[in-house]
Design an enzyme around this catalytic site. Structure first.
Site, short mmCIF file in Angstrom:
data_model
loop_
_atom_site.label_atom_id
_atom_site.label_comp_id
_atom_site.label_asym_id
_atom_site.label_seq_id
_atom_site.Cartn_x
_atom_site.Cartn_y
_atom_site.Cartn_z
N ASP B 27 -0.85 6.25 -16.76
CA ASP B 27 -1.97 5.46 -17.26
C ASP B 27 -3.15 6.31 -17.69
O ASP B 27 -3.65 6.18 -18.81
CB ASP B 27 -2.45 4.46 -16.19
CG ASP B 27 -1.41 3.37 -15.92
OD1 ASP B 27 -0.39 3.33 -16.62
OD2 ASP B 27 -1.65 2.58 -15.00
N ARG B 108 -14.05 5.45 -3.55
CA ARG B 108 -14.51 5.24 -4.92
C ARG B 108 -15.93 5.75 -5.15
O ARG B 108 -16.19 6.43 -6.13
CB ARG B 108 -14.40 3.76 -5.31
CG ARG B 108 -12.96 3.27 -5.41
CD ARG B 108 -12.10 4.20 -6.17
NE ARG B 108 -10.70 3.80 -6.21
CZ ARG B 108 -9.71 4.68 -6.22
NH1 ARG B 108 -9.94 5.98 -6.18
NH2 ARG B 108 -8.46 4.25 -6.28
N ASP B 137 -11.56 -1.87 -7.53
CA ASP B 137 -11.99 -0.51 -7.81
C ASP B 137 -12.87 -0.41 -9.05
O ASP B 137 -13.80 0.40 -9.10
CB ASP B 137 -10.78 0.41 -7.95
CG ASP B 137 -10.19 0.72 -6.57
OD1 ASP B 137 -10.90 0.52 -5.57
OD2 ASP B 137 -9.03 1.13 -6.51
N SER B 189 2.18 -0.01 -5.95
CA SER B 189 0.93 0.56 -6.41
C SER B 189 0.26 1.14 -5.17
O SER B 189 0.06 0.44 -4.19
CB SER B 189 0.08 -0.55 -7.02
OG SER B 189 -1.21 -0.09 -7.24
#
Lengths: 413, 413, 413, 413
Positions: B27, B108, B137, B189
């Site tokens: 990605d 994050r 996120d 994931s």
């Protein structure tokens, strides 16, 4: 209130008939003659069956009479205890100080309520309990008496008499022809009911010491638990458990059954230092095998049926609910109003949760509900109709607007 | 903000240089040429080492350049992550929705903060991330950008482009000469850092399904864990862990070491359905072996150092603190002010906690503190100077006065 | 959801019939032809009478038809509005950001609920409102639509069309033969109902400016109010007002009557800067004459009927209740569950409160309740049976025990 | 603790020197010989100047010595009181039970703290106060003693002696040659300091009675206040007031000046029934003219500097903060930690607020801050760069997602 009684023996108010919370142990046995001697009253002993174990109830009537009681009243409160006291706490998610599942706290009001009823039935003008002046239980008993019949005089020998230990008590018993229990006094102070068993005292008084394995009674050592996990499926209707592996059971039977299953796998031991209502810290160890399974299951189902903000508010109120129950404020409009909230918010908490029990731990393996707010068509990585990813851009910009404005201000923009 | 970019390709604002949160996976590899093509900008790839594993960082620079990046910047944020983000949450007792130890939520902001710094260093006017429009996120990245540099344009390809799945992405990669990772895409994931590993997707999307054992990576199956318990003693200073079994370690090393110990015993698996900030529910499984041990230890020590009402307020604020962190509001004066509370209230939380690890469970076996408010001379059954049992009578009568007055009113007294 | 409609005119979904929240003003008049043109649908105008004033309803049907509507539906929601929306908030004590009595927030859900009903009655597949994309009202309308009929398409012209101001709108109106209202547009943006009147815009946009006296419509300038105070006695049953000076009135009549009384004395002006749900601050001025009197009275009575801890918890929940109502989350199980709490906790809040109104201020001069927990025999300086001063010594020693233990620890005692 | 003293005169512990909180009134005058007689100790009288009025301090030394004291110590605590006790509460927004600005609650700890200091200076082993066993003040004094020097014995004559009313006290005074104050005893029980004046007793004991106008001392009857409003501008730095109409003043001078201004306009009268910590309700009337102005100003400025969620959390904590202060828990780590939160969250609360005072009411007419988060370019009806109305659609769809999902579930969609 025997407020005048506090100051000296001679001033004690004359009572007619006292209902005493009676266990048959040394302490409450000695209280019988002491009440008669000091208040000139008849003593009606009262014992509630809240699941503390059958052996404790055998031969009790004779024992009470031998101690001087005019009567022993026994009531089976097991179903009422679980249905009306334990289950509302479970639905509320009430846990005191992160760990304690409130076993003793919930049992005191059901017993005290029954004592108020018995007092009415036998025409007593007073009630008495054998709790010491250091613990929480005195508060729980007395607040219930206050709430349900403020006219009853409350007598608390441990805050009044001169007996200060086991030796004194035995001496007093012998002097008054009270049969001294032959069973050796446990080194631990324990309270047992259908929901839990608590341990205090002895080496537990050092918070740095690990409890000895032989202390535990409801749960096996996880090391001795089966080598294969066991799966159990709890059925729940409107926030309350109703079945185990599809089999419907009454509240008390359901807890009893789960105690066996959980105990076999070493589930539900808690070792903690807690803050008592009377301002001191104490160290206790609790065994709550069935309860631990039930709290896990009921809480888990809410992850399907409640949204984010609802869980936040419910969890805040659960902290408060637990405080009130711990503090003996069961029959308080505040707890009752919080319960109205809990009942309403869990109306859709129906479904089932599957748990795996293995060597001391409970883990969730699945949950299902006809009212589940979880939707795979929204959360999956595929795009769908209901949720448009582009919406997130607008959401974040507005949600983050105060942050942006603050940062712009700091930069002079 | 590329607000105009949302509405159609042609309107996109020209950017000069974009810092992209880059992992080297398919990605983010595809995003590099996409940004260049659509925004006419240079792309600086940024990779933070927050403990996701060394193999992920190998050969990364070449990969980034092969994808068209002008530069790869790598920063080791492990100590900063644990010291400045994880430990404050630990001290606060912040747990989201009863179970989640906030592993991704805390990572994050430290990454996004570093990106803002890199943007300044390399003279970038924009930042980009590869998060989808469905998750939390994106919010956490963007709120941090808002707070730390509101002038940066934020580009979010997943909310803008036409690529809607893995096949599209591979096709786009081939067309733009981006090397397609040979590793087969995991069916899950995942997000990994020093604190935890999360799993989503595949069979987890059915909340009724139990995860497969081969999914787990940081923890062994409790059934495979050692047959003998292991004891571990955590040293704590002012609410923060500093040592394991007496050995002082840096924050990151301490967590790393506990991950090994906890993982070996199958500690720290959490399976839950959670409410995302963007309004949907999702099911995730987390492995947080060291973190689980640390939360247990830090919380336990407070049972010695904090009083009843303090624990109540702290626990309420912990719920709120966790919400803010989960929602990406790290750099918010509200979280910072709550942190000032947490820092002050834990000033005396110094001491040690001993834990027993055994086949998936952590249990406390002892706790000690020079600041302990537990006093055996008060709590023991013996009487003493500081606590006079007769005081309890007055305490209960005043504490229960509102209840008595209410009951008297109801009875017309 | 016209999600595709956001992206460009041509993609708009074809609708059959839309129910439009219609006021007869320029904006909603223009929306009628715009909807027809852009969605190819019939438009049913809907106007709720929530007490905004009779003149606003006159000639409305003709006006709607002249604009192109196929039908005008008018419903009198005044009693429902006050009884089912205003009074629960009053009982809850819900005030937003310290000052705002939620006048507009409570009116939106009752209107939107009626629109959902009308949509069903007329067979509409969509609803539309004329709120802008900057305010709270869009949220309140749309959340109600979501909750009561998620299948309805929601059209929001102000977030879609190209009209950006009054001039555009007039031009559009003329072009589409819509009669342009002759009344000059107020310089203020206002919302009026039976409970309140709000003002925004013009010089109010500078938070440092004092509003001009001629802006106010429901209340006289306190300087022009009568020189003699007026006493008013509010009768309350279970937390809800039922009478003024002994005269029983329906909910809407009671509020209407108090608006006159309060308005005459300049009661209930609030000037504030508030935080909208969409992230921005705005400055507004509110006139809530009757409401201010009622909040004062209902809150005051609780000082007799609720105890200390109950007031604390109720006040905390009131903050949350107000947030939910402000945010448009009326038809949310969380608000409903909080309402169950409020209803239960105010069951004994029956009695009366006497207030003095004088030149802009309301002050309490007396309160009475058959359920009053105030007892002169306890609180007076005389000693009495129920309260023994000596009890205070024990109370303080136990209440202060954690403090004493902490201090002893610090001194090494 | 004179725990043994409670039970009978003969058992009283011998004390060496006692510091007595002394006002010069009948009650504390009588305590001097009583302490000497019953504890065989020297008595050091201590009087704090917290702004109760100069006349109360005149001739006090002679009076104390005439009563038998060996010494009178007077300390001017006005600045410390306002700066260290009043202003933190103001910054926190702490109001007890919706109305009470904590005037007496904040004064007790500053006085008790000074007594602990004096005890150290004069080598006293005990402290004494003249509060009754029914009020809050005993708790506030004693908790401060516990916290600051747990070794001090605390003597509380009103909970020990046989004197039960004014006649007894006069008789005792005459018998012990204590000069009986010639001033007639007020029919009200009052407490005055720089911040407020409280009234209790007499007709106030009936909560249904309106106070008589001649009771008030700090504020004029609003009917007698000037016919013209007065504007006053309060300057604020980091949540604390620093100036009036641009003139900087010390904390005590600022409050004193505002008392004059507010008092002239009849500002700050509060009539309430409150819940005392000791479980009873009492009715009190407070006059807090300057304080009412300051609370309005400080709170108002936050409407510019704090965002929505921050105000919500701050207001919740303010409820708790007020409880702690009311309960005498000033020197408690919990209050101190909450204060750390308050200090941090108000760091940007700098600016000014303009208020209009008129016949008993304070209204805000303007507010300004260099840190204002209000932006006219966002909130105005014009469109702008920072806020894009189209974003609201996405925001609402995600914010309302749980509601939509719930509604879809109910409809089987």
């Amino acid at each position: 209130m025997t407020s005048s009684g506090v100051d000296g023996k001679v001033l004690r108010k004359k009572l007619n008939k006292v209902v005493l919370a009676y266990s048959g142990g040394l302490d409450t046995s000695v209280i019988v003659p002491w009440l008669r001697e000091n208040y000139g009253c008849e003593v009606v002993c009262f014992t509630a069956d809240v699941g503390q174990g059958v052996q404790e109830l055998e031969g009790l009537e004779q024992k009470a009479k031998d101690s001087g009681a005019c009567q022993l009243v026994v009531k089976d409160l097991k179903e009422e205890f679980v249905r009306d006291f334990v289950f509302p706490c479970l639905r509320a998610g009430a846990i005191y100080e992160r760990k304690y599942l409130l076993g003793t706290s919930m049992a005191r009001p059901v017993i005290a309520k029954a004592m108020v009823d018995v007092a009415k039935e036998v025409g007593a003008d007073a009630v008495a309990h054998g709790c010491t002046g250091k613990g929480n239980d005195q508060v729980r008993f007395e607040l219930t008496f206050f709430a349900l019949n403020p006219q009853l005089t409350v007598v608390v020998p441990w805050r009044e008499w001169e007996i200060t230990g086991r030796e004194d008590a035995i001496e007093y018993a012998i002097k008054h022809n009270v049969p001294v229990p032959v069973t050796k006094k446990s080194i631990y102070s324990r309270d047992r009911n259908l929901w839990h068993l608590s341990h205090e005292g002895d080496i537990l008084e050092d918070p740095a010491s690990e409890p000895k394995e032989d202390m535990y009674m409801m749960t096996v050592d996880p090391k001795e638990a089966p080598d294969e996990p066991e799966y159990v499926k709890i059925g729940i209707v409107e926030g309350l458990p109703v079945s185990i592996n599809g089999k419907e059971l009454s509240p008390a039977s359901l807890v009893s059954e789960l105690n066996k299953i959980g105990g076999k796998h070493g589930i539900g031991r808690v070792d903690m230092v807690e803050n008592r209502l009377v301002g001191m810290k104490s160290r206790g160890v609790y065994e709550t095998p069935g309860g631990t399974i039930l709290f896990t299951a009921v809480s888990e189902l809410e992850s399907l049926t409640l949204d984010r903000e609802t869980i936040q508010i419910k969890d805040f109120l659960a902290l408060k609910y637990a405080e009130l129950v711990y503090a003996g404020r069961w029959f308080d409009p505040l707890r009752e109003s919080m319960d109205a909230f809990m009942k309403e918010i869990t109306k859709t908490s129906t479904g089932s949760v599957t748990l795996k029990l293995y060597k001391g731990s409970v883990s969730v393996t699945g949950r299902e509900s006809p009212n589940s707010l979880y939707r795979q068509d929204i959360s999956s990585f595929e795009s769908g109709d209901i949720y448009n990813q582009a919406d997130a851009a607008g959401f974040i910009r507005l949600y983050g607007l105060p942050m942006r404005v603050r940062a712009m201000l700091e930069k002079g923009l």
